[in-house]
Design a protein around this motif. Structure first.
Motif, PDB file in Angstrom:
ATOM      1  N   THR A 107      28.790  44.558  -7.149  1.00 31.17           N
ATOM      2  CA  THR A 107      27.766  43.944  -8.005  1.00 31.17           C
ATOM      3  C   THR A 107      28.260  43.753  -9.430  1.00 31.17           C
ATOM      4  O   THR A 107      28.105  42.680 -10.014  1.00 31.17           O
ATOM      5  CB  THR A 107      26.484  44.819  -8.018  1.00 31.17           C
ATOM      6  N   SER A 122      28.569  37.499 -26.747  1.00 36.10           N
ATOM      7  CA  SER A 122      28.824  36.434 -25.752  1.00 36.10           C
ATOM      8  C   SER A 122      28.901  35.081 -26.430  1.00 36.10           C
ATOM      9  O   SER A 122      29.786  34.271 -26.154  1.00 36.10           O
ATOM     10  CB  SER A 122      27.703  36.345 -24.716  1.00 36.10           C
ATOM     11  N   VAL A 139      45.267  41.237 -23.781  1.00 37.02           N
ATOM     12  CA  VAL A 139      44.537  39.968 -23.880  1.00 37.02           C
ATOM     13  C   VAL A 139      45.552  38.848 -24.084  1.00 37.02           C
ATOM     14  O   VAL A 139      46.664  39.081 -24.559  1.00 37.02           O
ATOM     15  CB  VAL A 139      43.495  39.992 -25.031  1.00 37.02           C
ATOM     16  N   PRO A 140      45.170  37.617 -23.722  1.00 40.15           N
ATOM     17  CA  PRO A 140      46.126  36.504 -23.752  1.00 40.15           C
ATOM     18  C   PRO A 140      46.815  36.305 -25.105  1.00 40.15           C
ATOM     19  O   PRO A 140      47.984  35.941 -25.150  1.00 40.15           O
ATOM     20  CB  PRO A 140      45.268  35.287 -23.406  1.00 40.15           C
ATOM     21  N   ASN A 141      46.107  36.566 -26.197  1.00 38.96           N
ATOM     22  CA  ASN A 141      46.683  36.335 -27.525  1.00 38.96           C
ATOM     23  C   ASN A 141      47.669  37.406 -27.982  1.00 38.96           C
ATOM     24  O   ASN A 141      48.362  37.224 -28.972  1.00 38.96           O
ATOM     25  CB  ASN A 141      45.575  36.223 -28.582  1.00 38.96           C
ATOM     26  N   ASP A 142      47.701  38.548 -27.274  1.00 42.42           N
ATOM     27  CA  ASP A 142      48.675  39.582 -27.637  1.00 42.42           C
ATOM     28  C   ASP A 142      50.088  39.071 -27.379  1.00 42.42           C
ATOM     29  O   ASP A 142      50.284  38.157 -26.594  1.00 42.42           O
ATOM     30  CB  ASP A 142      48.474  40.843 -26.776  1.00 42.42           C
ATOM     31  N   TYR A 184      34.219  30.907 -30.164  1.00 43.98           N
ATOM     32  CA  TYR A 184      35.552  31.151 -30.720  1.00 43.98           C
ATOM     33  C   TYR A 184      36.650  30.624 -29.810  1.00 43.98           C
ATOM     34  O   TYR A 184      37.601  29.980 -30.252  1.00 43.98           O
ATOM     35  CB  TYR A 184      35.739  32.652 -30.963  1.00 43.98           C
ATOM     36  N   THR A 185      36.522  30.908 -28.496  1.00 43.03           N
ATOM     37  CA  THR A 185      37.613  30.543 -27.587  1.00 43.03           C
ATOM     38  C   THR A 185      37.719  29.035 -27.382  1.00 43.03           C
ATOM     39  O   THR A 185      38.754  28.541 -26.969  1.00 43.03           O
ATOM     40  CB  THR A 185      37.463  31.225 -26.208  1.00 43.03           C
ATOM     41  N   GLN A 186      36.638  28.302 -27.667  1.00 44.38           N
ATOM     42  CA  GLN A 186      36.696  26.863 -27.420  1.00 44.38           C
ATOM     43  C   GLN A 186      36.771  26.035 -28.690  1.00 44.38           C
ATOM     44  O   GLN A 186      36.848  24.805 -28.646  1.00 44.38           O
ATOM     45  CB  GLN A 186      35.463  26.447 -26.607  1.00 44.38           C
ATOM     46  N   GLN A 196      39.691  31.720 -19.353  1.00 42.26           N
ATOM     47  CA  GLN A 196      39.769  30.600 -20.294  1.00 42.26           C
ATOM     48  C   GLN A 196      41.211  30.211 -20.577  1.00 42.26           C
ATOM     49  O   GLN A 196      41.577  29.048 -20.532  1.00 42.26           O
ATOM     50  CB  GLN A 196      39.124  31.010 -21.624  1.00 42.26           C
ATOM     51  N   LEU A 198      17.661  42.641 -11.929  1.00 39.51           N
ATOM     52  CA  LEU A 198      18.548  41.598 -11.416  1.00 39.51           C
ATOM     53  C   LEU A 198      18.637  41.617  -9.909  1.00 39.51           C
ATOM     54  O   LEU A 198      18.714  42.662  -9.286  1.00 39.51           O
ATOM     55  CB  LEU A 198      19.969  41.806 -11.958  1.00 39.51           C
ATOM     56  N   GLN A 240      36.104  41.430 -20.711  1.00 35.95           N
ATOM     57  CA  GLN A 240      37.316  41.065 -21.442  1.00 35.95           C
ATOM     58  C   GLN A 240      38.260  40.222 -20.592  1.00 35.95           C
ATOM     59  O   GLN A 240      38.772  39.189 -21.020  1.00 35.95           O
ATOM     60  CB  GLN A 240      38.006  42.353 -21.879  1.00 35.95           C
ATOM     61  N   LEU A 273      39.176  42.627 -30.357  1.00 41.11           N
ATOM     62  CA  LEU A 273      39.554  43.505 -29.244  1.00 41.11           C
ATOM     63  C   LEU A 273      39.675  42.690 -27.956  1.00 41.11           C
ATOM     64  O   LEU A 273      40.524  42.941 -27.103  1.00 41.11           O
ATOM     65  CB  LEU A 273      38.489  44.591 -29.067  1.00 41.11           C
ATOM     66  N   ILE A 274      38.822  41.708 -27.825  1.00 43.14           N
ATOM     67  CA  ILE A 274      38.790  40.915 -26.591  1.00 43.14           C
ATOM     68  C   ILE A 274      39.689  39.690 -26.675  1.00 43.14           C
ATOM     69  O   ILE A 274      40.363  39.342 -25.707  1.00 43.14           O
ATOM     70  CB  ILE A 274      37.326  40.505 -26.283  1.00 43.14           C
ATOM     71  N   CYS A 275      39.738  39.049 -27.801  1.00 44.12           N
ATOM     72  CA  CYS A 275      40.458  37.768 -27.897  1.00 44.12           C
ATOM     73  C   CYS A 275      41.718  37.821 -28.763  1.00 44.12           C
ATOM     74  O   CYS A 275      42.408  36.816 -28.912  1.00 44.12           O
ATOM     75  CB  CYS A 275      39.525  36.690 -28.451  1.00 44.12           C
ATOM     76  N   GLY A 276      42.033  38.960 -29.338  1.00 51.54           N
ATOM     77  CA  GLY A 276      43.195  39.034 -30.221  1.00 51.54           C
ATOM     78  C   GLY A 276      42.829  38.653 -31.648  1.00 51.54           C
ATOM     79  O   GLY A 276      41.700  38.255 -31.935  1.00 51.54           O
ATOM     80  N   LYS A 277      43.804  38.778 -32.547  1.00 52.25           N
ATOM     81  CA  LYS A 277      43.585  38.549 -33.975  1.00 52.25           C
ATOM     82  C   LYS A 277      42.886  37.220 -34.246  1.00 52.25           C
ATOM     83  O   LYS A 277      43.343  36.163 -33.817  1.00 52.25           O
ATOM     84  CB  LYS A 277      44.952  38.586 -34.680  1.00 52.25           C
ATOM     85  N   PHE A 296      36.377  36.714 -19.403  1.00 47.37           N
ATOM     86  CA  PHE A 296      36.274  35.701 -20.453  1.00 47.37           C
ATOM     87  C   PHE A 296      37.644  35.177 -20.869  1.00 47.37           C
ATOM     88  O   PHE A 296      37.952  34.006 -20.749  1.00 47.37           O
ATOM     89  CB  PHE A 296      35.630  36.272 -21.723  1.00 47.37           C
ATOM     90  N   SER A 297      38.452  36.097 -21.401  1.00 47.18           N
ATOM     91  CA  SER A 297      39.635  35.629 -22.117  1.00 47.18           C
ATOM     92  C   SER A 297      40.717  35.091 -21.183  1.00 47.18           C
ATOM     93  O   SER A 297      41.309  34.056 -21.452  1.00 47.18           O
ATOM     94  CB  SER A 297      40.182  36.731 -23.019  1.00 47.18           C
ATOM     95  N   VAL A 343      21.266  40.375  -7.334  1.00 47.12           N
ATOM     96  CA  VAL A 343      22.592  39.782  -7.195  1.00 47.12           C
ATOM     97  C   VAL A 343      22.725  39.232  -5.780  1.00 47.12           C
ATOM     98  O   VAL A 343      22.326  39.874  -4.816  1.00 47.12           O
ATOM     99  CB  VAL A 343      23.695  40.825  -7.462  1.00 47.12           C
TER     100      VAL A 343
END
Lengths: 156, 138
Positions: free
Chosen positions: A44, B93, A144-147, B99-101, A22, B129, A15, B23-27, A18-19, B131
């Motif tokens: 890791t 993902s 998150v940034p949009n909040d 969405y974000t772009q 960006q 993996l 979360q 939840l991750i990027c908002g409404k 990504f957000s 790393v």
């Protein structure tokens, strides 16, 4: 330049990675934490969460402050993540360039009260936040940034 | 012309993944969903046709769950239209990256191609993996 310092007990995870990366347009993430440099599993998972095309540096608090003061970080658009208010306080005290702090995730602990979704704070931490705000640091709560930004003091 | 994402899946997957996105990027205001076959009377052909008709002025980015599935096949009928982009294999993902772009890209084609490539790389058998040990420095 330092774009933002975020407090999140999970440090870097999907979360955040990504957000925020960006929306801030950063090219470098600094994880400032005293445990992670010697905790291989945590290290890791943080490396796995790193978005492509962004540099990731992991340092303990003391080395983070030295690096920030030395000027080597000036060429980056930097996003710093710490796990606690106490760590954020140490960095902000050591680096006056830190002007914006985001409280994003602070879990429930002994003596905390809930002030926002996902943000729980102790009275000791409130004192630290108030001191930094009095010194001109902008401290806000947002997951998150949009909040919508909420000033930390308004939530106390 | 507005850009819109349409998530179209068998059952409630589309609605569920939209809550994950939020939840991750908002409404997420420009994301619509089609949850197919949840009602006895559900008619996929009409639902898709209406969606396409209502959005003739918009640029549509449709993401479906299964390549070759009925939902994907129904939208496939419209891929000749220049305002319809169809992608299969919905996952979080991929959705977050697109969405974000969405509003920041000139070319949806470039965005979609890159997002598919990146999200394919996020499907991993984590036990295997390796790393990198070395640490990055400023």
């Amino acid at each position: 330049m330092i774009k933002l310092l975020r407090v999140d007990h999970r440090l870097l995870h999907g979360q955040v990675a990504f957000s925020w990366t960006q929306s801030l347009g950063v090219d470098c993430i600094l994880i400032a934490n005293d445990d992670v440099p010697q905790n291989d599993i945590r290290k890791t998972t943080i490396k796995l969460a790193k978005p492509a095309g962004v540099k990731l540096v992991i340092k303990n608090i003391e080395d983070s402050i030295s690096a920030l003061q030395s000027g080597v970080t000036d060429k980056y658009k930097l996003f710093i993540v710490v796990e606690s208010v106490a760590d954020a306080y140490k960095l902000a005290k050591g680096c006056p360039e830190i002007k914006h702090i985001n409280l994003g995730g602070m879990k429930v602990r002994e003596g905390t009260r809930n002030i926002s979704k996902a943000v729980n704070i102790t009275s000791d931490e409130e004192v630290l936040v108030k001191e930094l705000v009095a010194e001109g640091v902008d401290i806000e709560i947002r997951q998150v940034p949009n909040d919508k930004k909420v000033a930390a003091l308004d939530a106390f | 012309m507005a850009r819109k994402i349409i998530l179209a899946t068998h059952g409630n997957f589309a609605q569920g993944i939209r809550t994950s996105l939020e939840l991750i990027c908002g409404k997420a205001t420009n994301v619509e969903v089609i949850c197919a076959y949840m009602e006895e009377a559900f008619d996929l052909g009409t639902t898709v046709e209406n969606m396409i008709t209502e959005n003739q002025e918009n640029e549509l980015l449709v993401i479906t769950d299964i390549f070759g599935g009925s939902v994907n096949n129904e939208f496939f009928k419209y891929v000749e239209r220049s305002n319809v982009h169809l992608v299969s294999g919905l996952n979080l993902s991929l959705l977050i990256e697109i969405y974000t772009q969405l509003e920041h890209t000139d070319s949806l084609e470039t965005l979609i191609t890159q997002a598919i490539k990146n999200s394919q790389e996020t499907i991993q058998y984590c036990n295997l993996l390796k790393v990198k040990d070395e640490e990055e420095e400023f």
